[in-house]
Design a protein around this motif. Sequence first.
Motif, PDB file in Angstrom:
ATOM      1  N   ASN A 259      63.617  10.216  80.980  1.00 38.97           N
ATOM      2  CA  ASN A 259      63.459   8.761  80.848  1.00 38.97           C
ATOM      3  C   ASN A 259      62.250   8.253  81.624  1.00 38.97           C
ATOM      4  O   ASN A 259      61.507   7.410  81.135  1.00 38.97           O
TER       5      ASN A 259
ATOM      6  N   MET B 205      55.325   5.698  77.222  1.00 36.28           N
ATOM      7  CA  MET B 205      55.497   4.653  76.215  1.00 36.28           C
ATOM      8  C   MET B 205      54.690   3.414  76.608  1.00 36.28           C
ATOM      9  O   MET B 205      54.038   2.794  75.765  1.00 36.28           O
TER      10      MET B 205
ATOM     11  N   TYR C 158      59.195   9.248  79.696  1.00 37.56           N
ATOM     12  CA  TYR C 158      59.143   8.496  78.440  1.00 37.56           C
ATOM     13  C   TYR C 158      58.669   7.062  78.701  1.00 37.56           C
ATOM     14  O   TYR C 158      57.762   6.566  78.020  1.00 37.56           O
TER      15      TYR C 158
ATOM     16  N   LYS D 211      60.615  13.701  74.461  1.00 36.93           N
ATOM     17  CA  LYS D 211      61.661  13.221  75.369  1.00 36.93           C
ATOM     18  C   LYS D 211      62.937  14.069  75.214  1.00 36.93           C
ATOM     19  O   LYS D 211      63.569  14.444  76.198  1.00 36.93           O
TER      20      LYS D 211
ATOM     21  N   LEU E  82      56.365  11.273  71.012  1.00 36.28           N
ATOM     22  CA  LEU E  82      56.905  11.056  72.359  1.00 36.28           C
ATOM     23  C   LEU E  82      58.438  11.125  72.346  1.00 36.28           C
ATOM     24  O   LEU E  82      59.051  11.678  73.271  1.00 36.28           O
ATOM     25  N   GLY E  83      59.038  10.596  71.291  1.00 40.43           N
ATOM     26  CA  GLY E  83      60.494  10.651  71.154  1.00 40.43           C
ATOM     27  C   GLY E  83      60.992  12.096  71.104  1.00 40.43           C
ATOM     28  O   GLY E  83      61.993  12.451  71.734  1.00 40.43           O
TER      29      GLY E  83
END
Lengths: 82, 236
Positions: free
Chosen positions: A67, A74, A70, A54, A50-51
Amino acid sequence: MCSDCNIEAVLEKKLERLVDGLSRTILDIHKKKLGFEGKRLSKEEYITLLGELKKSIEKFAGERIANEMYDDLMGFIENSAG
Amino acid sequence: MEYLKTYVEGLDEKIKGGIPKKHVVLISGPTGSMKSTLSFYIAYRYLESKKRGNVIYVSLEQSRDSLLNQMKSLNMDIEKLPSNCEFNVFDWGLVRKMVKESGNYGDVDWVKAIETPIKEYARDKTVDILILDSLNALYAIADMVNPRNQLFFLFESMREVGATTFVISETSYNSMKFGSYDVEGFLADGIIHLSMERVGRTLGRYISIIKMRGVKHSTDYYPLLVDERGFRIVSH
Protein backbone atom coordinates in the motif's frame (compact mmCIF):
# COMPACT_ATOMS: atom_id res chain seq x y z
CA MET A 1 12.60 12.59 -21.12
CA CYS A 2 9.00 11.91 -22.22
CA SER A 3 6.42 11.66 -19.44
CA ASP A 4 5.84 7.90 -19.78
CA CYS A 5 9.59 7.17 -19.86
CA ASN A 6 9.78 9.23 -16.69
CA ILE A 7 6.99 7.21 -15.06
CA GLU A 8 8.71 3.96 -15.97
CA ALA A 9 12.06 5.20 -14.63
CA VAL A 10 10.42 6.21 -11.35
CA LEU A 11 8.61 2.84 -11.08
CA GLU A 12 11.91 1.07 -11.66
CA LYS A 13 13.78 3.21 -9.15
CA LYS A 14 11.17 2.71 -6.43
CA LEU A 15 11.12 -1.03 -7.05
CA GLU A 16 14.89 -1.13 -6.64
CA ARG A 17 14.35 -0.40 -2.95
CA LEU A 18 12.55 -3.73 -2.65
CA VAL A 19 14.21 -5.91 -5.24
CA ASP A 20 17.65 -4.47 -5.94
CA GLY A 21 18.95 -5.48 -9.37
CA LEU A 22 15.66 -7.12 -10.28
CA SER A 23 13.29 -4.21 -10.79
CA ARG A 24 13.69 -4.15 -14.61
CA THR A 25 12.98 -7.91 -14.73
CA ILE A 26 9.96 -7.57 -12.43
CA LEU A 27 8.58 -4.65 -14.45
CA ASP A 28 9.04 -6.55 -17.73
CA ILE A 29 7.32 -9.67 -16.30
CA HIS A 30 4.28 -7.60 -15.33
CA LYS A 31 4.21 -5.68 -18.62
CA LYS A 32 4.34 -8.97 -20.52
CA LYS A 33 1.56 -10.42 -18.39
CA LEU A 34 -0.64 -7.46 -19.32
CA GLY A 35 0.33 -7.49 -23.00
CA PHE A 36 2.14 -4.15 -22.60
CA GLU A 37 5.53 -5.46 -23.71
CA GLY A 38 7.43 -3.06 -25.98
CA LYS A 39 4.51 -0.65 -26.00
CA ARG A 40 4.37 3.05 -25.16
CA LEU A 41 1.99 3.11 -22.21
CA SER A 42 -0.76 5.61 -21.51
CA LYS A 43 -1.35 6.97 -18.04
CA GLU A 44 -4.29 4.56 -17.62
CA GLU A 45 -2.10 1.62 -18.64
CA TYR A 46 0.52 2.66 -16.08
CA ILE A 47 -2.21 2.67 -13.45
CA THR A 48 -3.19 -0.88 -14.52
CA LEU A 49 0.48 -1.93 -14.39
CA LEU A 50 0.82 -0.42 -10.93
CA GLY A 51 -2.25 -2.35 -9.78
CA GLU A 52 -0.64 -5.62 -10.94
CA LEU A 53 2.65 -4.70 -9.28
CA LYS A 54 0.79 -3.98 -6.06
CA LYS A 55 -0.69 -7.51 -6.04
CA SER A 56 2.79 -9.01 -6.40
CA ILE A 57 4.34 -6.74 -3.76
CA GLU A 58 1.55 -7.73 -1.39
CA LYS A 59 2.44 -11.39 -1.87
CA PHE A 60 6.15 -10.58 -1.48
CA ALA A 61 6.16 -8.21 1.49
CA GLY A 62 2.59 -7.85 2.75
CA GLU A 63 -0.24 -5.37 2.47
CA ARG A 64 1.31 -2.47 4.38
CA ILE A 65 4.46 -2.22 2.25
CA ALA A 66 2.41 -2.79 -0.94
CA ASN A 67 0.00 0.00 0.00
CA GLU A 68 2.82 2.41 0.86
CA MET A 69 4.50 1.83 -2.49
CA TYR A 70 1.20 1.95 -4.39
CA ASP A 71 0.14 5.25 -2.81
CA ASP A 72 3.55 6.77 -3.41
CA LEU A 73 3.66 5.72 -7.08
CA MET A 74 -0.01 6.44 -7.76
CA GLY A 75 0.55 9.98 -6.52
CA PHE A 76 3.44 10.32 -8.94
CA ILE A 77 1.50 8.88 -11.93
CA GLU A 78 -1.53 11.06 -11.25
CA ASN A 79 0.62 14.16 -11.10
CA SER A 80 2.41 13.27 -14.34
CA ALA A 81 1.43 14.73 -17.66
CA GLY A 82 -0.10 12.49 -20.34
CA MET B 1 24.39 -4.74 28.05
CA GLU B 2 20.76 -5.14 26.95
CA TYR B 3 19.31 -8.58 26.42
CA LEU B 4 16.63 -10.04 24.21
CA LYS B 5 14.58 -12.72 25.92
CA THR B 6 14.08 -16.01 24.10
CA TYR B 7 10.71 -16.39 25.90
CA VAL B 8 11.53 -20.10 26.11
CA GLU B 9 10.38 -20.86 29.65
CA GLY B 10 13.39 -21.81 31.76
CA LEU B 11 16.00 -21.00 29.11
CA ASP B 12 16.55 -17.29 29.74
CA GLU B 13 17.67 -18.03 33.32
CA LYS B 14 20.31 -20.37 31.90
CA ILE B 15 21.81 -17.56 29.80
CA LYS B 16 21.59 -14.87 32.50
CA GLY B 17 18.57 -13.09 31.04
CA GLY B 18 18.71 -13.65 27.31
CA ILE B 19 20.66 -12.97 24.15
CA PRO B 20 22.76 -9.78 24.05
CA LYS B 21 20.99 -7.36 21.73
CA LYS B 22 22.51 -6.87 18.26
CA HIS B 23 24.17 -10.29 18.32
CA VAL B 24 24.10 -12.40 15.17
CA VAL B 25 22.93 -15.81 16.37
CA LEU B 26 22.92 -19.02 14.40
CA ILE B 27 19.91 -21.27 15.02
CA SER B 28 21.03 -24.61 13.76
CA GLY B 29 19.42 -28.02 13.64
CA PRO B 30 17.92 -30.73 11.47
CA THR B 31 14.58 -30.70 9.64
CA GLY B 32 11.69 -30.70 12.07
CA SER B 33 13.66 -29.30 15.00
CA MET B 34 11.56 -26.09 14.85
CA LYS B 35 14.27 -23.61 13.90
CA SER B 36 11.91 -21.34 11.94
CA THR B 37 9.16 -21.65 14.54
CA LEU B 38 11.54 -20.81 17.41
CA SER B 39 12.95 -17.73 15.68
CA PHE B 40 9.44 -16.56 14.70
CA TYR B 41 8.28 -17.25 18.28
CA ILE B 42 11.05 -15.13 19.83
CA ALA B 43 10.23 -12.23 17.47
CA TYR B 44 6.47 -12.57 17.93
CA ARG B 45 6.65 -12.74 21.71
CA TYR B 46 9.03 -9.76 21.72
CA LEU B 47 6.52 -7.60 19.81
CA GLU B 48 3.60 -8.91 21.82
CA SER B 49 5.27 -8.05 25.13
CA LYS B 50 6.84 -4.70 24.11
CA LYS B 51 3.68 -3.65 22.23
CA ARG B 52 5.85 -1.87 19.68
CA GLY B 53 8.81 -2.62 17.44
CA ASN B 54 9.78 -3.93 14.05
CA VAL B 55 10.75 -7.36 12.82
CA ILE B 56 11.94 -8.49 9.41
CA TYR B 57 11.70 -12.16 8.50
CA VAL B 58 13.46 -13.05 5.25
CA SER B 59 12.10 -16.29 3.87
CA LEU B 60 14.07 -17.66 0.96
CA GLU B 61 12.00 -20.79 0.39
CA GLN B 62 8.76 -21.06 2.32
CA SER B 63 6.07 -18.75 0.94
CA ARG B 64 4.80 -15.85 3.03
CA ASP B 65 1.27 -17.29 3.10
CA SER B 66 2.46 -20.75 4.09
CA LEU B 67 4.72 -19.40 6.86
CA LEU B 68 2.07 -17.07 8.28
CA ASN B 69 -0.62 -19.78 8.18
CA GLN B 70 1.73 -22.21 9.91
CA MET B 71 2.44 -19.67 12.66
CA LYS B 72 -1.24 -18.77 12.96
CA SER B 73 -1.97 -22.43 13.70
CA LEU B 74 0.51 -22.08 16.59
CA ASN B 75 -1.37 -19.04 17.99
CA MET B 76 0.99 -16.51 16.40
CA ASP B 77 -1.15 -14.31 14.19
CA ILE B 78 0.72 -11.17 13.14
CA GLU B 79 -2.63 -9.45 12.43
CA LYS B 80 -3.36 -9.64 16.16
CA LEU B 81 -0.19 -7.80 17.21
CA PRO B 82 -0.57 -4.27 18.63
CA SER B 83 -0.79 -1.52 16.00
CA ASN B 84 2.70 -0.16 16.77
CA CYS B 85 4.25 -3.48 15.76
CA GLU B 86 5.44 -4.33 12.27
CA PHE B 87 6.16 -7.99 11.52
CA ASN B 88 7.45 -7.91 7.95
CA VAL B 89 7.91 -11.13 6.02
CA PHE B 90 9.79 -10.93 2.70
CA ASP B 91 8.97 -13.86 0.45
CA TRP B 92 12.01 -14.35 -1.78
CA GLY B 93 10.74 -17.72 -2.97
CA LEU B 94 8.10 -15.80 -4.93
CA VAL B 95 10.69 -13.52 -6.53
CA ARG B 96 12.95 -16.49 -7.31
CA LYS B 97 10.09 -18.17 -9.17
CA MET B 98 9.27 -15.00 -11.10
CA VAL B 99 12.88 -14.40 -12.10
CA LYS B 100 13.36 -18.06 -13.05
CA GLU B 101 10.43 -17.79 -15.46
CA SER B 102 11.97 -14.68 -17.00
CA GLY B 103 15.19 -16.58 -17.74
CA ASN B 104 17.48 -14.07 -15.94
CA TYR B 105 18.05 -16.22 -12.85
CA GLY B 106 21.80 -16.70 -13.23
CA ASP B 107 22.56 -12.98 -13.61
CA VAL B 108 21.28 -11.95 -10.20
CA ASP B 109 23.39 -10.88 -7.22
CA TRP B 110 20.99 -12.50 -4.75
CA VAL B 111 22.87 -11.48 -1.61
CA LYS B 112 22.70 -7.81 -2.62
CA ALA B 113 19.07 -8.16 -3.68
CA ILE B 114 18.13 -9.66 -0.31
CA GLU B 115 20.13 -7.13 1.72
CA THR B 116 18.74 -4.01 0.03
CA PRO B 117 15.11 -4.00 1.31
CA ILE B 118 16.41 -4.68 4.83
CA LYS B 119 18.81 -1.73 4.64
CA GLU B 120 16.18 0.50 3.04
CA TYR B 121 13.73 -0.36 5.81
CA ALA B 122 16.42 0.26 8.45
CA ARG B 123 17.05 3.76 7.00
CA ASP B 124 13.59 4.87 8.13
CA LYS B 125 12.85 2.59 11.06
CA THR B 126 14.61 0.67 13.81
CA VAL B 127 14.77 -3.04 13.14
CA ASP B 128 14.64 -4.88 16.46
CA ILE B 129 14.86 -8.43 15.17
CA LEU B 130 16.00 -9.75 11.80
CA ILE B 131 15.60 -13.38 10.76
CA LEU B 132 17.26 -14.98 7.73
CA ASP B 133 15.64 -18.30 6.82
CA SER B 134 17.86 -19.96 5.74
CA LEU B 135 21.59 -20.02 5.03
CA ASN B 136 21.15 -23.27 3.12
CA ALA B 137 18.65 -21.67 0.76
CA LEU B 138 21.05 -18.75 0.28
CA TYR B 139 23.83 -21.19 -0.59
CA ALA B 140 21.56 -22.75 -3.19
CA ILE B 141 21.10 -19.45 -5.04
CA ALA B 142 24.28 -17.49 -4.34
CA ASP B 143 27.63 -18.42 -5.77
CA MET B 144 29.72 -19.05 -2.63
CA VAL B 145 33.25 -18.87 -4.04
CA ASN B 146 34.85 -17.89 -0.73
CA PRO B 147 32.28 -18.78 1.96
CA ARG B 148 34.21 -17.51 4.98
CA ASN B 149 34.82 -14.13 3.35
CA GLN B 150 31.31 -13.80 1.92
CA LEU B 151 29.67 -14.86 5.17
CA PHE B 152 31.87 -12.45 7.11
CA PHE B 153 30.56 -9.54 5.01
CA LEU B 154 26.98 -10.84 5.14
CA PHE B 155 27.08 -11.03 8.95
CA GLU B 156 28.76 -7.60 9.12
CA SER B 157 26.06 -6.15 6.93
CA MET B 158 23.45 -7.63 9.26
CA ARG B 159 25.23 -6.13 12.27
CA GLU B 160 25.06 -2.71 10.58
CA VAL B 161 21.27 -2.97 10.56
CA GLY B 162 21.50 -2.87 14.36
CA ALA B 163 19.01 -5.67 14.98
CA THR B 164 19.41 -8.87 16.92
CA THR B 165 19.74 -11.31 14.06
CA PHE B 166 18.82 -14.97 13.83
CA VAL B 167 20.32 -16.91 10.97
CA ILE B 168 18.79 -20.32 10.39
CA SER B 169 21.08 -23.12 9.40
CA GLU B 170 19.86 -26.58 8.50
CA THR B 171 22.13 -29.45 9.47
CA SER B 172 21.85 -33.20 9.38
CA TYR B 173 20.73 -35.37 12.30
CA ASN B 174 23.41 -36.07 14.92
CA SER B 175 25.73 -33.51 13.33
CA MET B 176 27.90 -31.22 15.43
CA LYS B 177 28.57 -29.03 12.40
CA PHE B 178 26.47 -25.91 12.74
CA GLY B 179 26.60 -24.88 9.10
CA SER B 180 27.36 -26.33 5.69
CA TYR B 181 30.83 -24.74 5.49
CA ASP B 182 31.76 -25.25 9.15
CA VAL B 183 32.71 -21.55 9.43
CA GLU B 184 29.26 -20.15 10.26
CA GLY B 185 29.70 -20.83 13.98
CA PHE B 186 33.01 -18.94 14.14
CA LEU B 187 31.50 -15.88 12.50
CA ALA B 188 28.31 -15.76 14.56
CA ASP B 189 28.15 -14.25 18.04
CA GLY B 190 26.01 -17.09 19.27
CA ILE B 191 24.86 -20.60 18.38
CA ILE B 192 21.59 -22.12 19.52
CA HIS B 193 21.59 -25.79 18.61
CA LEU B 194 18.34 -27.68 18.24
CA SER B 195 18.71 -31.41 18.08
CA MET B 196 16.43 -34.42 17.85
CA GLU B 197 16.86 -37.83 19.34
CA ARG B 198 14.75 -40.93 19.07
CA VAL B 199 13.08 -41.67 22.39
CA GLY B 200 11.16 -44.94 22.12
CA ARG B 201 8.59 -44.47 19.34
CA THR B 202 9.00 -40.72 19.04
CA LEU B 203 11.60 -38.05 18.38
CA GLY B 204 12.45 -35.85 21.33
CA ARG B 205 13.59 -32.26 20.79
CA TYR B 206 16.55 -30.73 22.64
CA ILE B 207 18.10 -27.29 22.84
CA SER B 208 21.55 -26.12 23.82
CA ILE B 209 23.36 -22.80 23.88
CA ILE B 210 26.64 -23.78 22.28
CA LYS B 211 28.05 -20.27 22.14
CA MET B 212 26.91 -16.82 23.30
CA ARG B 213 29.56 -14.10 23.30
CA GLY B 214 29.49 -12.00 26.46
CA VAL B 215 27.31 -14.41 28.44
CA LYS B 216 28.31 -17.12 30.89
CA HIS B 217 26.27 -20.21 30.16
CA SER B 218 26.39 -23.96 30.25
CA THR B 219 26.38 -26.01 27.09
CA ASP B 220 23.94 -28.58 28.47
CA TYR B 221 21.21 -29.95 26.21
CA TYR B 222 17.73 -29.50 27.65
CA PRO B 223 14.58 -31.29 26.50
CA LEU B 224 12.52 -28.74 24.56
CA LEU B 225 8.74 -28.90 24.78
CA VAL B 226 6.23 -27.00 22.67
CA ASP B 227 2.54 -26.65 23.43
CA GLU B 228 -0.20 -24.02 23.10
CA ARG B 229 1.55 -21.89 25.77
CA GLY B 230 4.77 -21.80 23.78
CA PHE B 231 8.26 -23.23 24.19
CA ARG B 232 9.75 -24.43 27.49
CA ILE B 233 12.70 -26.49 28.59
CA VAL B 234 12.80 -29.25 31.13
CA SER B 235 15.55 -28.19 33.47
CA HIS B 236 17.97 -30.69 35.00
